[in-house]
Each structure stands twice: as C-alpha cells, then as structure tokens.
Scaffold this active site. Structure first.
Site: not given
Ligand code: QV4
Ligand code: CA
Length: 512
Positions: A115, A212, A216, A248, A313
């Site tokens: 994504n 993943d 989205h 997911e 998970n």
């Molecule tokens: C932060 C702020 C943003 C801000 C940004 C920039 O939240 O609002 O704009 O800083 O300053 C990490 C950080 C997060 C940060 C982001 C970008 O935790 O705070 O943004 O990086 O720098 C995992 C983690 C996330 C992580 C992400 C990328 O859970 O915390 O973000 O990896 O490293 C939704 C979705 C679902 C998702 C779930 C977590 O629908 O799809 O949220 N689940 C999958 C995975 C998950 C992964 C992702 C998706 C993204 O299982 O592990 O997120 O690939 O429900």
């Molecule tokens: Ca998208």
C-alpha cells in the site's frame, strides 16, 4: 442480477482461498521478527514433526532503518525497495529458508507491504536495510524505481494528506495511513513493480501472502495486481497452484470498508474473532462460554471459508491496530491457552498461531510506552537467535507460544479432527462447555469458579485416552490425566477450576 452473478464467478476464479499446506496440516504460525536462519531450523526441528502447515514471516524486503526510537519492530512496515534484505537476513538466507522449509513440508507465507513506502518525514539518504538511496520528500525510490508520479497525493482530498476520517472510503484508500507515502495502485506501472516482487518470491517457492493494509487499497487494484502473479513453483506444488491470499482488513463493524469487499481476491483476516473470543473468555459484559454454542457466522463473522483467524496478532498484542483491551495474549497465559485451545478445536476458519518476543512493557496512563520495541537484539542491532531450552521452550526472550505443549498439542488435535463435524455440544448454561469433532476428538473447558464433574457423550470409540492439554501420550503411557471412554461413548470428566489449564482435550491419535 445476471451481471452481478457473472462478476462474482469471474472474481472467484482468480481468487485463492486454499492455504497450500501439505496434507493433514491445518494451521500456520506467525514467527514474528525471526531470522530466516532460525525459521529454517524451526521448520526442520519442530514445525514439520509437529504438524504445522506453514510460517508467516515478517516483511522480507528492504525497509527504512529508524533510530528514534531505536529500530522499532514497525520499521519493517516502511518499505524502501523490494530487494530481499532485512533485519531477518539476506536473499541467500531467505532462499535457503524457503527451500529447507518446503523440503520438510512446511510452507512460507510472506507479509507483503504494497500500500505504501516509508513515512513522509523519513528524510533522504541510505538509512535502509540494503543501503539503497531514497528521498521521501521528493518521493524518489530509485531502487524500485518509483517517483512522485507513482503516489496518490493528488487523489487524496483530506486537509493533512493523511487518513483523518475512516467513514470516508476515498480517504481510507487514497490518503496516507499515518503519513506513509501512499502508492497509486491504479497505475499499471506500480502494479507491475509489486507483482514483479511477489513473483520473485513465488518463484523462490513461497506459498502465499498476507496482504498488509488491504483496507487502504481498492479491492480492484489489489485484484489487478494479484492477476499478474505466477502459479506456485512446481518443485513443491502441483501445477496450476495459485498463491494463498489473506488480506489484512480490520473490520470490527461500523465502517464503510468491509472485509466482504475483498472476498474476490482471497481470504480476509477476521479481527472480530479474537476481540469477541477474548471478551467471552475474560467473562466481560456478562459473556459466558456457553454462548459459544453457535460460534462462527452467527456471531457476525465472515463465512468460515473466507476467514483467517487468530487470537492475537503482532499489532493488537501491543495496542496497535484494532481489537482493544479484550485481546488475549501470552501476557495472560492461562486464559490465552484456553482461547487458543478453543480456536484450534473449533472448525471455523483457517487458523494462525502467534509466536512473539517478550519486551519490557511499561504502562503510563494506560498506554505501553515500550510498544515500539523491536525483537531481542545485540548492541549492534542484529537480531538474537532463538535458543532452545532442554524443555523445548525458547530462550533469549523469544516467547514461542507455538512450542507451549498445550498449544503444540492442539495444533495436532486440529489436524487429527480435520473435516469432522462440530458435534456433541454440552454446556452448563455458564462457563463449562464441551464439544467434539465427529468421532475423532473431544474437548471440555471449565472457565467457571467451581468444580466440573460430569459424564458426557464424546462420540469417540471406547478406550483410554491421554489428555493432550495436561500432558501427552509417550509410547504406550500417558504423562498426565487419562480419560476412559466407555463402549457407548460416554466418559467422566473432572476439572478443578483452579488448575493452571482448566481444560481437557482427547483425540484418537492420543488413545493408549
Ligand atoms: C506518526 C503519526 C502520524 C504522523 C507521522 C509523521 O502517527 O500521524 O503523520 O508520525 O510525523 C509508525 C509510527 C507512527 C508514525 C508512522 C510514520 O508508529 O506513529 O506516524 O510510523 O512515521 C505498523 C505500526 C505503525 C507504524 C507503521 C509504519 O503499527 O504504528 O507507524 O507500522 O512503520 C490500521 C490499518 C492497518 C494497520 C493498523 C496498525 O488499517 O492496516 O492500523 N495494520 C498493518 C500492520 C501494521 C503496520 C501497517 C499496517 C502499516 O499490521 O503493523 O503498522 O504497514 O488499523
Ligand atoms: Ca492507499
């Protein structure tokens, strides 16, 4: 009407719901953050002999290296390229793992992040796991290669460019998830780069993919990408086999994006499963295990053959993603084993067991400030290997839930009862329940605060069975509780409510 039917049929033809596991193997395990070298060893020394069907691995492609906080587990969800080097190992190690696991009949499923790329604030440089150059500001990823044309910016209409409102499907799919640079999957160029990556993995021998952040992406964009995929490698799979797909989509209800919108592409992760089961086993909101009699679609879960199910998970075991406080994890080991035991005994869904690492949880005002912490690692950042203790458990802070004997034995239970109907339900209108799987297996739970003492119809052939929860069959004897099934299938069960594991499971392969 007719058109809709046609679309459905066409959709199903390209879809892949079959897990491609070997015969009699009905579960997979998520070896979260394991090194490829350790996964290969685990396939050979443990997963194959104990009937596991496969392994979901952490994303194998190049990702950003984040230093503040220090190498969080979630850096692996910020791709920089599709080269195969990550904290888990390089391409040689990856190929070795896939070959060795397949050779012992254990499949590999790749967590595919398609994504987005890294966060918008990630800067420019070569701080990535293969050292590839990228520039997040200008959206240049030459190692793929992607340029700003390949991202969704113009299509996103939210003020910040991030997803602000989950009620707006255009934002959910066209805007940035927590600032992650959102790929324009309507472009054939983007679809082709992703399919190229996935095809490289298929050709190496992987059996399928977790998609993943599927929520989205537009389902038709995912489909167009998956339509480009090769059939599986015929060294290990029969000709014409398609990769197993599970997407997911966190659908707990109340949002316009639903799991069912993705059925045309494959299965979906059913997040209601762990959330609702956790509530029942914790006995929250007056819920009782007796209510589980009609567990499955009647609980508003997706059809069983569209569901990938799990108790917890890698996200919701540490407060990320969705599911909330009811989710059971290894931190609540006693209830967790019951939940996993129930999942593996019940016929609903295709089951995934979680295998975690321990981290120093630190709750401040209700949130764990250490939820970012990556896997056990050495000072230089390299991941520690998984050591095995003399009692088969793991060291170095690897939890290895899949090796806990209760869970390991229930994985075997599920294999033994595969294809058998849900049968001989009993409950006490409270939290004592029992059910069987045809004439192959039977399980009894006591989640009440008082003794269970009841004679039940098991459906099993007469004989003495060994409880696979408190122990197991060793040669001709049983290391723990024995259950005597009479000629008419009836058996007496006694379970004290203060036992560490207040449940008993018997099956025909554990008959003495
Ligand atoms: C932060 C702020 C943003 C801000 C940004 C920039 O939240 O609002 O704009 O800083 O300053 C990490 C950080 C997060 C940060 C982001 C970008 O935790 O705070 O943004 O990086 O720098 C995992 C983690 C996330 C992580 C992400 C990328 O859970 O915390 O973000 O990896 O490293 C939704 C979705 C679902 C998702 C779930 C977590 O629908 O799809 O949220 N689940 C999958 C995975 C998950 C992964 C992702 C998706 C993204 O299982 O592990 O997120 O690939 O429900
Ligand atoms: Ca998208």
């Amino acid at each position: 009407m007719r058109l809709r039917f046609l679309v459905l049929v066409v959709g199903l033809c390209g879809a892949q719901f079959k897990p491609n596991t070997g015969p009699g193997r009905t579960s997979i395990v998520h070896l979260f953050e394991w090194r490829w070298a350790d996964v290969a060893l685990e396939c050979e020394r443990f997963l194959a002999p104990h009937g596991f069907g496969g392994v979901q691995i952490s994303p194998p492609n190049e990702n950003i290296i984040i230093t503040n906080p220090w190498q969080p587990w979630w850096e692996r969800y910020q791709p920089i390229s599709y080269k195969l080097c990550s904290r888990s190992g390089n391409e040689t190690e990856f190929r070795d793992m896939v070959t060795r696991c397949n050779n012992v009949g254990v499949r590999i499923y790749v967590d595919a992040v398609m994504n987005h790329m890294c966060g918008a604030n990630a800067g420019a440089g070569t701080h990535a796991t293969c050292g590839s150059y990228f520039n997040a500001e200008t959206e240049d990823f030459p190692a793929v290669s992607y340029s700003s044309l390949d991202f969704n910016d113009r299509k996103c209409k939210s003020p910040s460019g991030n997803i602000e409102n989950y009620q707006d499907i255009y934002q959910v799919r066209n805007c940035r998830l927590v600032s992650l640079l959102d790929l324009a999957l309507e472009r054939d160029y983007v679809r082709s780069r992703i399919a190229e990556y996935m095809n490289r993995l298929i050709d190496i021998g992987v059996a399928g993919f977790r998609i993943d952040a599927a929520k989205h992406m537009w389902p038709e964009d995912v489909k167009a990408t998956l339509d480009k995929l090769h059939n599986l490698n015929t060294t290990w799979f029969s000709p014409g086999s398609k990769p197993f797909i599970y997407q997911e989509v966190i659908d707990l209800g109340g949002e316009p994006v639903t799991g069912s919108q993705y059925f045309g592409n494959g299965r979906v992760t059913e997040f209601k499963y762990g959330a609702k089961l956790g509530t029942v086993i914790r006995k929250w909101n007056g819920k009782k295990m007796s209510y589980l009699k009609n567990w499955g679609e009647d609980w508003d879960l997706v059809p069983s053959d569209r569901a990938l199910v799990f108790v917890d998970n890698h996200d919701n075991q540490r407060g990320h993603g969705a599911g909330g406080a009811s989710i059971l994890t290894f931190w609540d080991a006693r209830l967790y084993k019951m939940a996993v035991g129930f999942m593996l005994a019940h016929p609903y869904g295709f089951t995934r067991v979680m295998s975690s690492f321990r981290w120093p949880r630190n709750f401040q005002n209700g949130t764990d400030i250490n939820d970012w912490m990556g896997p056990p690692s050495h000072p230089d950042g390299s991941i520690k290997n998984v050591t095995i203790n003399s009692d088969d458990t793991c060291g170095n802070d690897w939890v290895c839930e899949h090796r806990w004997h209760q869970i390991r034995n229930m994985v075997v239970f599920r294999n033994v009862v595969d294809g058998q109907p849900f049968s001989n339900w009993w409950d006490n209108h409270s939290n004592q329940i029992a059910f069987g799987r045809g004439n192959k297996g039977f399980i009894v739970f006591n989640n009440d605060d008082w003794y269970l003492n009841v004679t039940l119809q098991t459906g099993l052939p007469a004989g003495t069975y060994c409880d696979v929860v408190s122990g197991q069959k060793k040669g001709d004897s049983c290391t723990a509780t024995e259950v005597h099934v009479a000629a008419d299938g009836m058996a007496l069960f006694l379970i004290s409510s203060d036992r560490e594991d207040p449940f008993i499971a018997i099956h025909v392969d554990a008959k003495l």
